[in-house]
Design a protein around this motif. Structure first.
Motif, PDB file in Angstrom:
ATOM      1  N   UNK A 171     -21.120 -19.320  30.313  1.00 27.84           N
ATOM      2  CA  UNK A 171     -22.104 -18.242  30.126  1.00 27.84           C
ATOM      3  C   UNK A 171     -21.563 -17.340  29.028  1.00 27.84           C
ATOM      4  N   UNK A 172     -22.275 -17.305  27.907  1.00 30.95           N
ATOM      5  CA  UNK A 172     -21.787 -16.472  26.805  1.00 30.95           C
ATOM      6  C   UNK A 172     -21.892 -14.996  27.176  1.00 30.95           C
ATOM      7  N   UNK A 173     -20.974 -14.219  26.632  1.00 30.35           N
ATOM      8  CA  UNK A 173     -20.885 -12.804  27.026  1.00 30.35           C
ATOM      9  C   UNK A 173     -22.049 -12.001  26.488  1.00 30.35           C
ATOM     10  N   UNK A 174     -22.394 -10.996  27.239  1.00 34.87           N
ATOM     11  CA  UNK A 174     -23.539 -10.173  26.846  1.00 34.87           C
ATOM     12  C   UNK A 174     -23.106  -8.772  26.446  1.00 34.87           C
ATOM     13  N   UNK A 175     -21.810  -8.627  26.056  1.00 40.32           N
ATOM     14  CA  UNK A 175     -21.298  -7.277  25.767  1.00 40.32           C
ATOM     15  C   UNK A 175     -21.859  -6.692  24.483  1.00 40.32           C
ATOM     16  N   UNK A 176     -22.424  -7.543  23.609  1.00 43.06           N
ATOM     17  CA  UNK A 176     -22.924  -6.985  22.347  1.00 43.06           C
ATOM     18  C   UNK A 176     -24.399  -6.606  22.420  1.00 43.06           C
ATOM     19  N   UNK A 177     -24.929  -6.490  23.656  1.00 50.01           N
ATOM     20  CA  UNK A 177     -26.352  -6.174  23.722  1.00 50.01           C
ATOM     21  C   UNK A 177     -26.654  -4.766  23.212  1.00 50.01           C
ATOM     22  N   UNK A 178     -25.652  -3.845  23.351  1.00 45.16           N
ATOM     23  CA  UNK A 178     -25.869  -2.489  22.831  1.00 45.16           C
ATOM     24  C   UNK A 178     -26.062  -2.533  21.316  1.00 45.16           C
ATOM     25  N   UNK A 179     -25.209  -3.333  20.650  1.00 46.01           N
ATOM     26  CA  UNK A 179     -25.285  -3.345  19.190  1.00 46.01           C
ATOM     27  C   UNK A 179     -26.608  -3.939  18.710  1.00 46.01           C
ATOM     28  N   UNK A 180     -27.227  -4.805  19.548  1.00 44.54           N
ATOM     29  CA  UNK A 180     -28.550  -5.320  19.195  1.00 44.54           C
ATOM     30  C   UNK A 180     -29.671  -4.370  19.643  1.00 44.54           C
ATOM     31  N   UNK A 181     -29.303  -3.386  20.442  1.00 42.52           N
ATOM     32  CA  UNK A 181     -30.269  -2.395  20.889  1.00 42.52           C
ATOM     33  C   UNK A 181     -31.365  -2.986  21.761  1.00 42.52           C
ATOM     34  N   UNK A 182     -31.071  -4.045  22.509  1.00 47.78           N
ATOM     35  CA  UNK A 182     -32.115  -4.690  23.306  1.00 47.78           C
ATOM     36  C   UNK A 182     -31.583  -4.921  24.718  1.00 47.78           C
ATOM     37  N   UNK A 183     -32.163  -4.240  25.676  1.00 44.23           N
ATOM     38  CA  UNK A 183     -31.644  -4.352  27.042  1.00 44.23           C
ATOM     39  C   UNK A 183     -32.174  -5.599  27.759  1.00 44.23           C
ATOM     40  N   UNK A 184     -33.195  -6.269  27.177  1.00 44.40           N
ATOM     41  CA  UNK A 184     -33.735  -7.482  27.808  1.00 44.40           C
ATOM     42  C   UNK A 184     -33.014  -8.744  27.368  1.00 44.40           C
ATOM     43  N   UNK A 185     -32.031  -8.581  26.530  1.00 42.65           N
ATOM     44  CA  UNK A 185     -31.420  -9.760  25.913  1.00 42.65           C
ATOM     45  C   UNK A 185     -30.823 -10.692  26.970  1.00 42.65           C
ATOM     46  N   UNK A 186     -31.096 -11.999  26.803  1.00 44.18           N
ATOM     47  CA  UNK A 186     -30.654 -12.983  27.793  1.00 44.18           C
ATOM     48  C   UNK A 186     -29.798 -14.032  27.099  1.00 44.18           C
ATOM     49  N   UNK A 187     -28.496 -14.017  27.448  1.00 44.39           N
ATOM     50  CA  UNK A 187     -27.565 -14.942  26.808  1.00 44.39           C
ATOM     51  C   UNK A 187     -27.583 -16.300  27.512  1.00 44.39           C
ATOM     52  N   UNK A 188     -27.410 -17.380  26.740  1.00 45.66           N
ATOM     53  CA  UNK A 188     -27.507 -18.716  27.338  1.00 45.66           C
ATOM     54  C   UNK A 188     -26.234 -19.145  28.050  1.00 45.66           C
ATOM     55  N   UNK A 189     -26.400 -20.143  28.958  1.00 49.56           N
ATOM     56  CA  UNK A 189     -25.229 -20.856  29.479  1.00 49.56           C
ATOM     57  C   UNK A 189     -25.274 -22.237  28.849  1.00 49.56           C
ATOM     58  N   UNK A 190     -24.167 -22.660  28.259  1.00 52.15           N
ATOM     59  CA  UNK A 190     -24.181 -23.926  27.530  1.00 52.15           C
ATOM     60  C   UNK A 190     -23.084 -24.870  28.026  1.00 52.15           C
ATOM     61  N   UNK A 191     -23.396 -26.180  27.890  1.00 51.90           N
ATOM     62  CA  UNK A 191     -22.427 -27.215  28.279  1.00 51.90           C
ATOM     63  C   UNK A 191     -21.452 -27.423  27.117  1.00 51.90           C
ATOM     64  N   UNK A 192     -20.151 -27.295  27.395  1.00 51.23           N
ATOM     65  CA  UNK A 192     -19.114 -27.448  26.367  1.00 51.23           C
ATOM     66  C   UNK A 192     -18.086 -28.478  26.805  1.00 51.23           C
ATOM     67  N   UNK A 193     -17.483 -29.139  25.829  1.00 49.31           N
ATOM     68  CA  UNK A 193     -16.346 -30.021  26.117  1.00 49.31           C
ATOM     69  C   UNK A 193     -15.068 -29.206  26.070  1.00 49.31           C
ATOM     70  N   UNK A 194     -14.061 -29.630  26.849  1.00 47.02           N
ATOM     71  CA  UNK A 194     -12.777 -28.937  26.846  1.00 47.02           C
ATOM     72  C   UNK A 194     -11.660 -29.884  26.494  1.00 47.02           C
ATOM     73  N   UNK A 195     -10.593 -29.337  25.947  1.00 45.75           N
ATOM     74  CA  UNK A 195      -9.442 -30.198  25.622  1.00 45.75           C
ATOM     75  C   UNK A 195      -8.251 -29.832  26.497  1.00 45.75           C
ATOM     76  N   UNK A 196      -8.531 -29.216  27.657  1.00 43.57           N
ATOM     77  CA  UNK A 196      -7.459 -28.825  28.587  1.00 43.57           C
ATOM     78  C   UNK A 196      -7.691 -29.497  29.933  1.00 43.57           C
ATOM     79  N   UNK A 197      -6.619 -29.804  30.667  1.00 42.85           N
ATOM     80  CA  UNK A 197      -6.809 -30.408  31.991  1.00 42.85           C
ATOM     81  C   UNK A 197      -7.484 -29.441  32.954  1.00 42.85           C
ATOM     82  N   UNK A 198      -8.247 -30.001  33.900  1.00 42.97           N
ATOM     83  CA  UNK A 198      -9.043 -29.122  34.768  1.00 42.97           C
ATOM     84  C   UNK A 198      -8.163 -28.252  35.665  1.00 42.97           C
ATOM     85  N   UNK A 199      -6.903 -28.646  35.880  1.00 46.46           N
ATOM     86  CA  UNK A 199      -6.005 -27.831  36.696  1.00 46.46           C
ATOM     87  C   UNK A 199      -5.830 -26.423  36.109  1.00 46.46           C
TER      88      UNK A 199
END
Lengths: 375, 112
Positions: free
Chosen positions: B63-91
């Motif tokens: 889930x991408x962070x929504x901390x920059x919503x103030x700088x966009x001046x939009x309180x309805x802003x909805x950040x996406x959750x995206x599927x990513x690959x990782x290069x680290x073990x799940x542990x």
């Protein structure tokens, strides 16, 4: 709108079969109690998910119709990914309800087991968002991430999850058409190999061959279709509100309950889409049988066993009956029809009068619910 | 701090990768830059990988962070959750862990 009833039903034996897609369809049709009903069929509705990919054939509705000796009738194919069997049932339902036809053959067939597993995994992954696919994501990977999130939100443990598999294998033992007719122990499930963590081999439905057939008619029989519902959800998970509840099921079941004028507590038996064991728990919550998170206690307390308060998947479900992808949704209707007619043999749910089926297409992007009642 | 190129709709939905039309309301979107950090919502190690991918494959929904919503001046802003690959073990992973997301030709990778 005309009332719609179920007359004949049948299944081919599910599993690793040395038969073609059309031969499986023929076996299912031939397994109806009275196969002479085929002579008075007005139209053929054929359900299948990935016939082109798995068999290399297309024009499957005409080919199956021809193979069944029904050449001349209108034939149409319906596809909604892994809920195709439920969708083709509803297409047949609407054709009779709208008075277009009086009697239709609804038939679904899928042939999957003859190709290597890695190829099958890739074909099955085509139902998800292309960008998710580009990252190597598959149906199983998404289901695994749904499962882990559900565990995080509601405290589900691996042992509790394994109980779904144990129950459905117990039920499958009583179903002569099931892919798996052997029991599994809790230890076997929780020690089976990891397919996509936290999901293990025995949390995942198998790749199966199979076929199912239902004859729908405007002439009254002892089983009436009283509710149908169908809903979609964004294919990319990026746009979804929740990872632990499927809104397409909630949309579908709301329509079906309203149409049948039924409440969740009216349902005596249900067949739900347990492609992964965690989905059975989520499905029973989305259908409002239990509150969010309450599906865990239901499985732990044995409420969903054949002798429980609300038997879920007496057939063995997708887990044990098997999951020929475009067929499962129609096989659920066959099972509920047998249950309502008292013809389910050793897995009969006592006094079942109202039954429900729920089927998931893709990663819950195209879901359907049907309600059947003793008429 | 890096930035990712995304699309933003008047309805507040942010889309990654960018789309010309919003999948929620079908309006035409505008390109925007969003912070490349987020939190792990869930993750898996996939052993039954599809063609073209070696096992094991670590995947996560971020889930991408929504901390920059103030700088966009939009309180309805909805950040996406995206599927990513990782290069680290799940542990090394847990739900809620803060990660950085990197884009390589519309494939997304997360780094811890």
């Amino acid at each position: 709108m005309k009332n719609v009833y179920i007359s004949e039903v049948g299944l081919a034996k599910f599993g690793k079969r040395d038969l073609t897609l059309e031969e499986l369809a023929y076996e299912a049709a031939n397994n109806m109690k009275d196969a002479t009903v085929l002579e008075t069929i007005d139209a053929v509705f054929f359900g299948n998910m990935s016939g082109e990919e798995f068999t290399g054939l297309s024009n499957l509705s005409a080919w199956v119709t021809d193979y069944l000796g029904l050449c001349g009738r209108p034939a149409i194919r319906i596809e909604t990914a892994s809920s195709s069997g439920a969708a083709v049932f509803q297409a047949g339902y609407r054709a009779i309800a709208s008075r277009c036809f009086n009697q239709v053959l609804v038939i679904a067939s899928e042939k999957m087991t003859h190709i290597p597993t890695k190829r099958a995994t890739s074909i099955l992954a085509k139902v998800i968002d292309p960008i998710e696919q580009r990252n190597g994501c598959t149906m199983t990977a998404l289901a695994a991430m749904v499962t882990r999130r559900y565990m995080h939100e509601y405290g589900l443990t691996n042992e509790e999850l394994a109980l779904v598999s144990v129950k459905n294998h117990e039920n499958g033992m009583l179903n002569p058409f099931a892919h798996f007719q052997k029991p599994v122990s809790l230890e076997t499930v929780i020690n089976s190999k990891i397919i996509s963590s936290p999901l293990r081999l025995f949390d995942c439905s198998p790749i199966s061959d199979g076929a199912a057939v239902v004859v729908l008619t405007s002439k009254p029989t002892n089983v009436k279709v009283t509710g149908v519902g169908h809903g979609t959800e964004h294919v990319p998970i990026q746009y979804r509100e929740s990872l632990t509840s499927f809104s397409a099921t909630r949309r579908a079941v709301k329509q079906a309950y309203e149409m049948a004028n039924k409440k969740p507590e009216d349902i005596d038996v249900a067949e739900v889409h347990d492609a992964f064991t965690s989905f059975e728990i989520i499905d029973t919550e989305d259908l409002d049988f239990f509150k969010p998170g309450g599906g865990i206690k239901a499985i732990v307390d044995g409420k969903t066993r054949i002798d429980g308060e609300l038997p879920i998947n007496p057939s063995g479900g997708l887990k044990a009956r098997g999951h020929p992808v475009g067929v499962s949704g129609l096989a659920q209707v066959v099972e509920i029809t047998w249950q309502l007619r008292g013809e389910a043999g050793k897995r009969q749910v006592n006094g079942a009068k109202i039954g429900l089926t729920q089927s998931i297409g893709g990663l819950a992007s195209n879901n359907l619910v049907n309600i059947l009642e003793v008429a | 701090m890096g930035l990712l190129t995304a699309a933003k709709c008047d309805c507040g939905q942010i889309m990654l990768p960018p789309r010309e039309r919003c999948l929620i309301c079908m309006k035409t979107t505008k390109l925007c830059k969003i912070k490349d950090t987020g939190n792990i919502l869930t993750f898996t190690t996939l052993y039954a990988t599809p063609e073209g991918f070696e096992a094991p494959l670590v995947l996560a929904v971020i889930k991408l962070e929504s901390t920059n919503q103030e700088q966009n001046g939009d309180s309805n802003i909805k950040f996406p959750m995206i599927v990513c690959q990782g290069r680290v073990p799940e542990a090394k992973l847990k739900i809620g862990l803060r990660v950085k997301v990197e884009e390589v030709e519309e494939r997304y990778f997360f780094l811890i």
